[in-house]
Scaffold this motif. Structure first.
Motif, short mmCIF file in Angstrom:
data_model
loop_
_atom_site.label_atom_id
_atom_site.label_comp_id
_atom_site.label_asym_id
_atom_site.label_seq_id
_atom_site.Cartn_x
_atom_site.Cartn_y
_atom_site.Cartn_z
N ARG A 71 -8.71 49.62 41.14
CA ARG A 71 -9.82 49.34 40.23
C ARG A 71 -9.92 50.44 39.16
N LYS A 72 -8.81 51.12 38.88
CA LYS A 72 -8.81 52.26 37.96
C LYS A 72 -9.28 51.90 36.56
N CYS A 87 -3.19 43.73 35.62
CA CYS A 87 -4.42 42.96 35.41
C CYS A 87 -4.47 42.39 34.00
N PHE A 88 -5.13 41.28 33.85
CA PHE A 88 -5.45 40.73 32.53
C PHE A 88 -6.37 41.72 31.82
N PRO A 89 -5.96 42.25 30.65
CA PRO A 89 -6.78 43.26 29.98
C PRO A 89 -7.98 42.72 29.22
N GLY A 90 -8.08 41.41 29.09
CA GLY A 90 -9.22 40.81 28.40
C GLY A 90 -8.84 40.23 27.05
N SER A 91 -9.83 39.66 26.40
CA SER A 91 -9.65 39.04 25.09
C SER A 91 -10.31 39.89 24.01
N LYS A 92 -9.79 39.80 22.80
CA LYS A 92 -10.44 40.49 21.69
C LYS A 92 -11.82 39.85 21.48
N PRO A 93 -12.85 40.68 21.29
CA PRO A 93 -14.22 40.14 21.20
C PRO A 93 -14.42 39.17 20.04
N LYS A 94 -13.71 39.40 18.94
CA LYS A 94 -13.89 38.54 17.78
C LYS A 94 -12.77 37.51 17.71
N LEU A 95 -13.16 36.27 17.50
CA LEU A 95 -12.19 35.19 17.39
C LEU A 95 -11.60 35.14 15.99
N ARG A 96 -10.33 34.78 15.91
CA ARG A 96 -9.71 34.56 14.61
C ARG A 96 -10.23 33.24 14.02
N ALA A 97 -9.97 33.03 12.77
CA ALA A 97 -10.39 31.78 12.11
C ALA A 97 -9.88 30.59 12.90
N GLY A 98 -10.76 29.62 13.07
CA GLY A 98 -10.39 28.45 13.86
C GLY A 98 -10.66 28.64 15.33
N LYS A 99 -11.40 29.71 15.67
CA LYS A 99 -11.76 30.01 17.05
C LYS A 99 -10.54 30.17 17.97
N VAL A 100 -9.58 30.96 17.48
CA VAL A 100 -8.37 31.24 18.24
C VAL A 100 -8.58 32.52 19.06
N GLU A 156 -13.04 41.53 34.91
CA GLU A 156 -13.10 42.35 36.11
C GLU A 156 -11.66 42.68 36.53
N PRO A 157 -11.44 43.83 37.17
CA PRO A 157 -10.10 44.14 37.66
C PRO A 157 -9.65 43.07 38.65
N ARG A 158 -8.51 42.50 38.38
CA ARG A 158 -8.00 41.43 39.24
C ARG A 158 -6.47 41.48 39.21
N PRO A 159 -5.87 42.43 39.95
CA PRO A 159 -4.40 42.58 39.92
C PRO A 159 -3.69 41.27 40.31
N ILE A 160 -2.76 40.88 39.46
CA ILE A 160 -1.99 39.66 39.71
C ILE A 160 -0.62 40.11 40.23
N VAL A 161 -0.47 40.09 41.53
CA VAL A 161 0.78 40.54 42.14
C VAL A 161 1.23 39.52 43.19
N THR A 162 2.55 39.46 43.38
CA THR A 162 3.11 38.61 44.41
C THR A 162 3.59 39.49 45.55
N GLY A 163 3.87 38.92 46.69
CA GLY A 163 4.34 39.69 47.83
C GLY A 163 5.55 40.52 47.46
N LEU A 164 5.50 41.80 47.75
CA LEU A 164 6.55 42.72 47.33
C LEU A 164 7.72 42.67 48.30
N ILE A 165 8.71 41.85 47.97
CA ILE A 165 9.92 41.74 48.78
C ILE A 165 11.12 41.78 47.86
N PRO A 166 12.27 42.22 48.34
CA PRO A 166 13.47 42.28 47.49
C PRO A 166 13.86 40.90 46.97
N LYS A 167 14.19 40.85 45.67
CA LYS A 167 14.68 39.63 45.04
C LYS A 167 15.76 40.01 44.05
#
Length: 224
Positions: free
Chosen positions: A15-16, A101-114, A36-47
């Motif tokens: 949660r750093k 983790c997903f760092p978030g979205s920019k607070p201001k939307l670009r033209a066309g609500k992108v 919110e901090p939400r690490p997106i990780v898969t099971g750590l196994i050799p691939k």
């Protein structure tokens, strides 16, 4: 607890960056709820293959699974085209990112609500650096594929080079051997990237695909 379990648990419980994420909304098109901090990780196994992206996106934040959004669909399609089917992608490819983790979205939307993702900050990257190294060590891939500019910078730093040298046009379509692993450099595959608008850059992408296909065949990951 073995080393695989230890680093996997450390990543999932990290949660750093909580105060950093609190500055950004999940999706400003909907409301101002902060990430919110939400690490997106898969099971750590050799691939045999490791894919390194920039950071999870909104789709990954919502699903809890890596490479589910536009970039994920793009790279899964590329692997399928090169002989590693979508059905076997998660079996053979360890999906990672420079930050977990997903760092978030920019607070201001670009033209066309992108909506646009926030670019991970230097502090976010530092907070995840030990996890990034640990994933490479423990997943022990034969092939590493970097996806875009930020993963290229992270790799250069890992190998003692200047991240300022991370120009995609100098790396895409080429490969390096590092600690017995083949590293192949790709551009980002999301539709938001403008790098592929240039014909010469699209040619370099085709060269990168050819290298990846050849390397997977040579290492017995796929068949001709």
């Amino acid at each position: 607890m073995n080393q695989y379990q230890a680093i996997d648990e450390a990543m999932r419980s990290c949660r750093k960056c909580a105060t950093l994420f609190a500055e950004y909304p999940v999706d400003p098109r909907v409301n101002n709820t902060c990430v919110e901090p939400r690490p997106i990780v898969t099971g750590l196994i050799p691939k045999p293959v490791m894919l390194i992206g920039q950071a999870p996106g909104l789709t990954e934040y919502e699903t809890g699974k890596p490479f589910q959004g536009d970039a994920g669909k793009g790279i899964r399609g590329i692997f399928d085209e090169l002989g590693l089917s979508r059905a076997r992608f998660d079996e053979l490819v360890y999906s990672s990112a420079v930050i977990k983790c997903f760092p978030g979205s920019k607070p201001k939307l670009r033209a066309g609500k992108v909506r646009e993702d926030v670019l991970p900050s230097a502090e976010m990257i530092r907070n995840c650096q030990s996890f990034f190294k640990g994933q490479i060590q423990l997943a022990d891939p034969q092939i590493i594929v970097t996806l875009g500019g930020l993963p290229l910078k992270a790799f250069l730093k890992l190998t003692g080079r200047k991240s300022s040298d991370a120009r995609l046009e100098n790396f895409v379509g080429k490969k390096e051997i590092w600690n017995g692993r083949t590293v192949i450099f790709f551009p980002h595959t999301s539709g938001a990237s403008r790098w592929l608008n240039e014909p010469q850059n699209r040619l370099m992408l085709q060269q990168a695909k050819a290298l990846l296909r050849s390397e997977m065949i040579e290492r017995g990951i796929t068949t001709p």
